[in-house]
Scaffold this motif. Structure first.
Motif, PDB file in Angstrom:
ATOM      1  N   ASP A  18       0.659   4.976   1.919  1.00 52.99           N
ATOM      2  CA  ASP A  18      -0.045   5.372   3.143  1.00 52.99           C
ATOM      3  C   ASP A  18      -1.239   6.293   2.869  1.00 52.99           C
ATOM      4  OD1 ASP A  18       1.427   3.872   4.950  1.00 52.99           O
ATOM      5  OD2 ASP A  18       2.910   5.448   5.299  1.00 52.99           O
ATOM      6  N   HIS A  27       4.629   0.303  -0.086  1.00 51.57           N
ATOM      7  CA  HIS A  27       5.453  -0.516   0.804  1.00 51.57           C
ATOM      8  C   HIS A  27       4.627  -1.665   1.358  1.00 51.57           C
ATOM      9  CE1 HIS A  27       3.701   2.802   3.128  1.00 51.57           C
ATOM     10  NE2 HIS A  27       3.612   1.951   4.116  1.00 51.57           N
ATOM     11  N   ARG A  56       5.473   6.071  13.709  1.00 52.49           N
ATOM     12  CA  ARG A  56       5.471   6.755  12.420  1.00 52.49           C
ATOM     13  C   ARG A  56       5.008   8.191  12.588  1.00 52.49           C
ATOM     14  NH1 ARG A  56       1.045   4.813   8.146  1.00 52.49           N
ATOM     15  NH2 ARG A  56      -0.110   6.517   9.101  1.00 52.49           N
ATOM     16  N   HIS A 116       0.838  -1.198   0.000  1.00 56.62           N
ATOM     17  CA  HIS A 116       0.000   0.000   0.000  1.00 56.62           C
ATOM     18  C   HIS A 116       0.873   1.248   0.000  1.00 56.62           C
ATOM     19  CE1 HIS A 116       1.072  -0.565   4.192  1.00 56.62           C
ATOM     20  NE2 HIS A 116       0.903   0.748   4.358  1.00 56.62           N
TER      21      HIS A 116
HETATM   22 FE   FE2 Z   1       2.111   1.940   5.646  1.00 52.87          FE
END
Ligand code: FE2
Length: 310
Positions: free
Chosen positions: A117, A265, A282, A115
Motif C-alpha cells: 500500500d 497483496h 480500510r 502491490h
Molecule cells: Fe492495497
C-alpha cells in the motif's frame, strides 16, 4: 476447536494458515478496547505471520478507527483518493472504485495488481486494517505474500546485488489503460514519486525484505532500461511464488490486518466477471521512512509524506 493445533499460551489463539504467512486470531473482541497484553500479543503475531485474520467482528467505522489507534496513528484514508465523509481515516474499497480511475484493458501480467500500500509515498503505511462488510458469495478473495521469505529464498549473490539497489515508485495508470479525468486531476493535485531501497530493513525485527510493489515500481535506479525490466520481472515472479502466499476468503465481519513493511497483496479481479457487490473499508497506520541495508533512507522526489488523519 483450535486447541489441538495452537495451544493457548497467552491471551489470544494464533492459528497459522500456511508455513510462511498468515494466521487467524481467535479469542478477542475487537469492538472493545483490548487489554495491553492482547495488543502486545497481536503485534508479535503480526510481526511473525505478516497478516492476521479475524472472523465475526462486525465493527462500525468508529470502532474500526479505535481498533487501529491501539496499534498506531491512523493516516488520512488515502493521500490521492480521499476518504469517507466524516471519517477521515476510513478509505472505501468498493467494487467500482477502479472504474473511477481508468478505462480500457490494462496489460495483464501474472503480477499485475500485486502491490504494497501507497509505496509511491516516502512513508508508506506500517500496516493496513481491512474490514469486510458486503462480501460476494464466492470470488473476491485477497492474497498476500511474505516479502521477507521471498528475499531469503533468493540466492546469496542475488541478495548481495539487490541489497545495494534503489527503485522509483509512483502512482500511475496501469499499462494499456487510459486515466479518467478525475484520476488525472487527483494525481496532478497530489503527485507522488519516491526513491526507495529495493531491500528494506524492518524497523522492528531487523529482517530484510524486498520493497517491491509491482503496481507502483517504475524502474531500478542506475540500471539500463532492459536490465531494470528483466530484473524486476524476475523479482516479481519470484516474490509471488505460491509458497510465500496465503489466500483469504472474506465473510461479512472479517478483518485482515497486515504488516505493510514486509508484504504485498493482490486485490481480486474475478468479481468483475460477476454482478456481485463487494464493499470493504480500510484504515492505514502511519509508517516510518524505509531504510536500506546500507542505512540510506527513502527520498521523496515529488509530493509530501502521508498525513495523519487527526
Ligand atoms: Fe492495497
Amino acid at each position: 476447536m483450535s486447541a489441538v493445533l495452537a495451544p493457548r499460551t497467552g491471551t489470544i489463539d494464533v492459528l497459522p494458515q500456511s508455513v510462511h504467512i498468515g494466521a487467524e486470531i481467535r479469542g478477542v473482541d475487537l469492538s472493545r478496547p483490548l487489554a495491553p497484553e492482547q495488543v502486545a500479543e497481536i503485534r508479535q503475531a503480526l510481526l511473525k505471520w505478516k497478516v492476521l485474520f479475524f472472523r465475526d467482528q462486525p465493527l462500525t467505522h468508529l470502532q474500526h478507527v479505535e481498533l487501529a489507534r491501539q496499534f498506531g496513528e491512523p493516516t488520512v484514508g488515502h493521500p490521492v483518493f480521499g476518504f469517507e465523509p466524516e471519517h477521515p481515516a476510513i478509505y472505501s474499497i468498493s467494487r467500482d472504485r477502479k472504474k473511477a480511475r481508468y478505462q480500457g484493458e490494462k496489460l495483464v501480467r501474472p503480477w499485475s495488481g500485486w502491490h504494497t500500500d501507497v509505496t509511491a509515498a516516502v512513508n508508506p503505511p506500517f500496516a493496513s486494517i481491512l474490514r469486510g462488510v458486503t462480501i460476494p458469495p464466492y470470488g473476491g478473495d485477497t492474497q498476500w505474500t511474505n516479502l521477507a521469505a521471498a528475499y531469503q529464498a533468493l540466492s546469496e549473490p542475488l541478495r548481495n546485488f539487490v541489497d545495494g539497489l534503489r527503485a522509483l515508485h509512483r502512482f500511475a495508470v496501469p499499462q494499456g489503460a487510459n486515466a479518467t479525468t478525475d484520476f488525472n486531476v487527483r494525481l496532478q493535485r497530489r503527485p507522488l514519486l519516491t526513491e526507495h531501497p529495493l531491500v528494506r530493513v524492518h524497523p522492528e525485527t531487523g529482517e530484510k525484505s524486498l520493497l517491491i510493489s509491482p503496481t507502483f515500481i517504475q524502474r531500478i535506479v542506475g540500471l539500463s532500461p532492459r536490465e531494470s525490466q528483466v530484473l524486476l520481472e524476475l523479482l516479481f515472479e519470484h516474490s509471488i511464488r505460491p509458497e510465500f502466499t496465503v489466500r483469504f476468503k472474506w465473510e461479512p465481519g472479517s478483518i485482515a490486518f497486515w504488516d505493510n513493511r514486509s508484504t504485498a497483496h493482490l486485490a481480486p479481479e474475478d468479481i468483475f466477471a460477476t454482478e456481485f457487490d463487494r464493499q470493504l473499508y480500510r484504515v492505514t497506520l502511519g509508517g516510518e521512512i524505509p531504510t536500506g541495508p546500507d542505512g540510506r533512507p527513502s527520498v521523496a522526489l515529488e509530493g509530501d509524506p502521508i498525513n495523519s488523519a487527526e
